[in-house]
Design an enzyme around this catalytic site. Structure first.
Site, PDB file in Angstrom:
ATOM      1  N   LYS A 155      -7.082  19.890  -1.923  1.00 52.92           N
ATOM      2  CA  LYS A 155      -6.954  18.580  -1.261  1.00 52.92           C
ATOM      3  C   LYS A 155      -8.068  18.436  -0.253  1.00 52.92           C
ATOM      4  CE  LYS A 155      -4.024  15.113  -1.520  1.00 52.92           C
ATOM      5  NZ  LYS A 155      -3.246  14.725  -2.697  1.00 52.92           N
ATOM      6  N   ASP A 198      -7.043   9.346  -3.161  1.00 54.69           N
ATOM      7  CA  ASP A 198      -5.707   9.457  -2.563  1.00 54.69           C
ATOM      8  C   ASP A 198      -5.604   8.338  -1.528  1.00 54.69           C
ATOM      9  OD1 ASP A 198      -3.345  10.616  -1.009  1.00 54.69           O
ATOM     10  OD2 ASP A 198      -3.571  12.113  -2.559  1.00 54.69           O
TER      11      ASP A 198
HETATM   12  P1  NAD Z   1      -1.783   3.651  -0.619  1.00 54.21           P
HETATM   13  O1  NAD Z   1      -2.723   3.836   0.508  1.00 54.21           O
HETATM   14  O2  NAD Z   1      -2.213   2.865  -1.818  1.00 54.21           O
HETATM   15  O3  NAD Z   1      -0.418   2.973  -0.107  1.00 54.21           O
HETATM   16  C1  NAD Z   1       0.312   3.439   0.978  1.00 54.21           C
HETATM   17  C2  NAD Z   1       1.353   2.385   1.299  1.00 54.21           C
HETATM   18  O4  NAD Z   1       2.217   2.887   2.317  1.00 54.21           O
HETATM   19  C3  NAD Z   1       0.772   1.077   1.838  1.00 54.21           C
HETATM   20  O5  NAD Z   1       1.512  -0.002   1.322  1.00 54.21           O
HETATM   21  C4  NAD Z   1       1.003   1.184   3.338  1.00 54.21           C
HETATM   22  O6  NAD Z   1       1.124  -0.082   3.968  1.00 54.21           O
HETATM   23  C5  NAD Z   1       2.331   1.916   3.342  1.00 54.21           C
HETATM   24  N1  NAD Z   1       2.649   2.602   4.586  1.00 54.21           N
HETATM   25  C6  NAD Z   1       1.874   3.420   5.326  1.00 54.21           C
HETATM   26  N2  NAD Z   1       2.558   3.869   6.407  1.00 54.21           N
HETATM   27  C7  NAD Z   1       3.792   3.317   6.313  1.00 54.21           C
HETATM   28  C8  NAD Z   1       4.960   3.393   7.102  1.00 54.21           C
HETATM   29  N3  NAD Z   1       5.010   4.130   8.211  1.00 54.21           N
HETATM   30  N4  NAD Z   1       6.058   2.692   6.715  1.00 54.21           N
HETATM   31  C9  NAD Z   1       6.025   1.940   5.587  1.00 54.21           C
HETATM   32  N5  NAD Z   1       4.941   1.830   4.804  1.00 54.21           N
HETATM   33  C10 NAD Z   1       3.853   2.511   5.163  1.00 54.21           C
HETATM   34  O7  NAD Z   1      -1.320   5.116  -1.035  1.00 54.21           O
HETATM   35  P2  NAD Z   1      -0.753   5.609  -2.420  1.00 54.21           P
HETATM   36  O8  NAD Z   1      -1.875   6.039  -3.273  1.00 54.21           O
HETATM   37  O9  NAD Z   1       0.230   4.611  -2.943  1.00 54.21           O
HETATM   38  O10 NAD Z   1       0.007   6.944  -1.981  1.00 54.21           O
HETATM   39  C11 NAD Z   1       1.303   6.906  -1.397  1.00 54.21           C
HETATM   40  C12 NAD Z   1       1.850   8.318  -1.324  1.00 54.21           C
HETATM   41  O11 NAD Z   1       1.871   8.886  -2.634  1.00 54.21           O
HETATM   42  C13 NAD Z   1       1.051   9.316  -0.479  1.00 54.21           C
HETATM   43  O12 NAD Z   1       1.945  10.264   0.060  1.00 54.21           O
HETATM   44  C14 NAD Z   1       0.147   9.982  -1.510  1.00 54.21           C
HETATM   45  O13 NAD Z   1      -0.307  11.264  -1.081  1.00 54.21           O
HETATM   46  C15 NAD Z   1       1.113  10.094  -2.662  1.00 54.21           C
HETATM   47  N6  NAD Z   1       0.494  10.229  -3.966  1.00 54.21           N
HETATM   48  C16 NAD Z   1      -0.410   9.342  -4.427  1.00 54.21           C
HETATM   49  C17 NAD Z   1      -0.942   9.499  -5.686  1.00 54.21           C
HETATM   50  C18 NAD Z   1      -1.861   8.492  -6.292  1.00 54.21           C
HETATM   51  O14 NAD Z   1      -2.227   8.652  -7.463  1.00 54.21           O
HETATM   52  N7  NAD Z   1      -2.226   7.435  -5.602  1.00 54.21           N
HETATM   53  C19 NAD Z   1      -0.588  10.613  -6.472  1.00 54.21           C
HETATM   54  C20 NAD Z   1       0.358  11.506  -5.969  1.00 54.21           C
HETATM   55  C21 NAD Z   1       0.884  11.302  -4.709  1.00 54.21           C
END
Ligand code: NAD
Length: 428
Positions: free
Chosen positions: A107, A147
């Site tokens: 990561k 990410d």
């Molecule tokens: P992103 O940046 O696209 O979206 C994050 C979302 O969370 C946004 O809508 C933001 O407004 C919201 N957010 C942030 N803080 C918040 C809070 N305190 N309360 C409510 N909403 C809040 O990110 P993503 O790619 O969707 O990733 C989300 C999670 O999934 C992370 O933990 C990431 O590590 C994990 N993840 C992502 C992927 C991927 O392929 N994108 C894969 C595995 C895991």
């Protein structure tokens, strides 16, 4: 990138220790697996648009590569910390192992806030990150991906810098590239869809018809939006979503009891997944405090925002009707909250299983890039469904057979595979 008292790496180690005891792992294997093999911390000086030089801090952690090259995303976040990156790298090792793809865990991150950076400044950060690591990452040792707050454009800048340094074309260096530039069809949907493939199987096992279920989602970014899309296709109703409001520096929950409309919400959402609360009100949404998503009377909760969201405090607010928590985010549930979920017998689809669709599709992207032969979207999604469903079934079987909590069952499978690879290589 979390609250002061919460340390995600300690949490990842505590989760590991619990299952290492269960598996009766020997001390040297424990020592090797509860710490990263390698980690890099460095500075990235960037000349900003106003002519000043600003220095950003970057990270890359390679937790374990006994099963294949390290794999994992790069986050841009103002509160990124080395311990968050360590935890996420460790979870990547388990994630790749539980879906049985030949990759290890890594990561990366940069402490920065893309909200306040121009495209040129972000490009310089991407190129600077690669310049610092060009000899420590690559298709045969460590393959980054997008990410939180990074996307296909960031990946392309990074690839371009890597190819410039190494003087060749290395499309397998990074995944999450734009489609048409070595990216895989289906990657955008993969994580969110993967969450729902596992949820669909869990509903089947519980004898629940998706059409009669309701759900509350935390987050409205990449993972949340595609999870909602597929869940709605199965006939489910999403009663609320929450998102971070950059201007107010707090989160809000947006609720419509009859079910949110994904397309109309997407139109009023910025590229960081932040929903415009004024416009949402105009569309008839109730705008509630950020934590309201967790106390809704629904069947399913999907935390899909960030780590450390279901805490010892907030877990008490989970409604008695909730049957399933499908963890879209990485590390959304603290150890304290996890104990409560286990005691209450809420069925948890743990993060590194539920959200493994992203890395699985990234693996498909590597395979396609290396063959220079690209599959159509249905082909990608069918393979993804097969991988996620098989992994889910294996974990559920372990949960039933050994009568252990779902998270522990997923860990038991993953740790056993990685420990075996370390032993077979003669590392321990
Ligand atoms: P992103 O940046 O696209 O979206 C994050 C979302 O969370 C946004 O809508 C933001 O407004 C919201 N957010 C942030 N803080 C918040 C809070 N305190 N309360 C409510 N909403 C809040 O990110 P993503 O790619 O969707 O990733 C989300 C999670 O999934 C992370 O933990 C990431 O590590 C994990 N993840 C992502 C992927 C991927 O392929 N994108 C894969 C595995 C895991």
């Amino acid at each position: 990138m979390t609250g002061h008292s919460f340390n995600p790496f300690e949490m990842a180690q505590a989760q590991f220790d619990k299952v290492a005891d269960l598996l009766e792992l020997d001390n040297s294997t424990r020592e090797l697996l509860r710490n990263p093999l390698r980690e890099y911390q460095f500075l990235i000086p960037v000349r900003m648009d106003d002519g000043q030089v600003k220095v950003f801090r970057g990270f890359r952690v390679q937790h374990n590569d006994s099963r294949g090259p390290s794999k994992g995303g790069i986050r841009f976040h103002p509160h990124e910390t080395i311990d968050t990156v360590r935890a996420l790298a460790m979870w990547m090792t388990w994630k790749c192992a539980v879906v049985d793809i030949p990759l290890g865990g890594g990561k990366g991150g940069v402490i920065c806030d893309p909200h306040s950076l121009s495209d040129r400044e972000q490009e310089q950060i991407c190129r600077g990150w690669v310049r610092q690591l060009a000899r420590n990452v690559g298709p045969i040792n460590d393959v980054p991906a997008p990410d939180v707050m990074t996307n296909a454009q960031h990946m392309l800048w990074m690839l371009d810098e890597y190819e410039h340094i190494h003087g060749g074309k290395y499309p397998g260096f990074i995944t999450g590239k734009p489609v048409g530039m070595g990216g895989s069809l289906g990657r955008t949907e993969a994580t969110g869809y993967g969450v729902i493939y596992t949820l669909r199987e869990a509903l089947k096992i519980m004898g629940l018809d998706p059409k009669k279920t309701t759900c509350a989602v935390q987050g409205f970014g990449n993972v949340a939006q595609y999870a909602i899309q597929l869940y709605k296709q199965l006939g489910g109703t999403v009663v609320c979503v929450s998102s971070w409001d950059q201007q107010d520096q707090t989160s809000y929950t947006f609720k419509k009891t009859s079910g949110i409309d994904l397309d109309e919400l997407r139109k009023i959402t910025d590229r960081f997944g932040g929903i415009d609360k004024g416009k949402a009100r105009g569309l008839g949404y109730e705008v509630l405090p950020g934590e309201a998503w967790i106390e809704q009377e629904v069947d399913i909760l999907i935390p899909a925002a960030l780590e450390n969201q279901v805490t010892g405090e907030s877990v008490k607010k989970i409604n008695k009707n909730v049957k399933i928590v499908a963890e879209g985010a990485n590390g959304p549930t603290t150890i304290e909250a996890d104990r409560v979920l286990e005691e209450r017998k809420i069925y948890v689809i743990p993060d590194f299983l539920a959200n493994a669709g992203g890395v699985t599709c990234s693996y498909f992207e590597q395979v396609q890039s290396n063959m220079n032969y690209f599959w159509d979207k249905d082909d990608v999604l069918q393979r993804l469904d097969f991988k996620m469903t098989s992994a889910y079934k294996a974990v559920h079987e372990m949960h039933v057979k050994r009568n252990i909590y779902m998270r522990d069952a997923a860990y038991a499978i993953a740790i056993d595979r990685v420990a075996r690879a370390c032993r077979d290589r003669g590392w321990v």
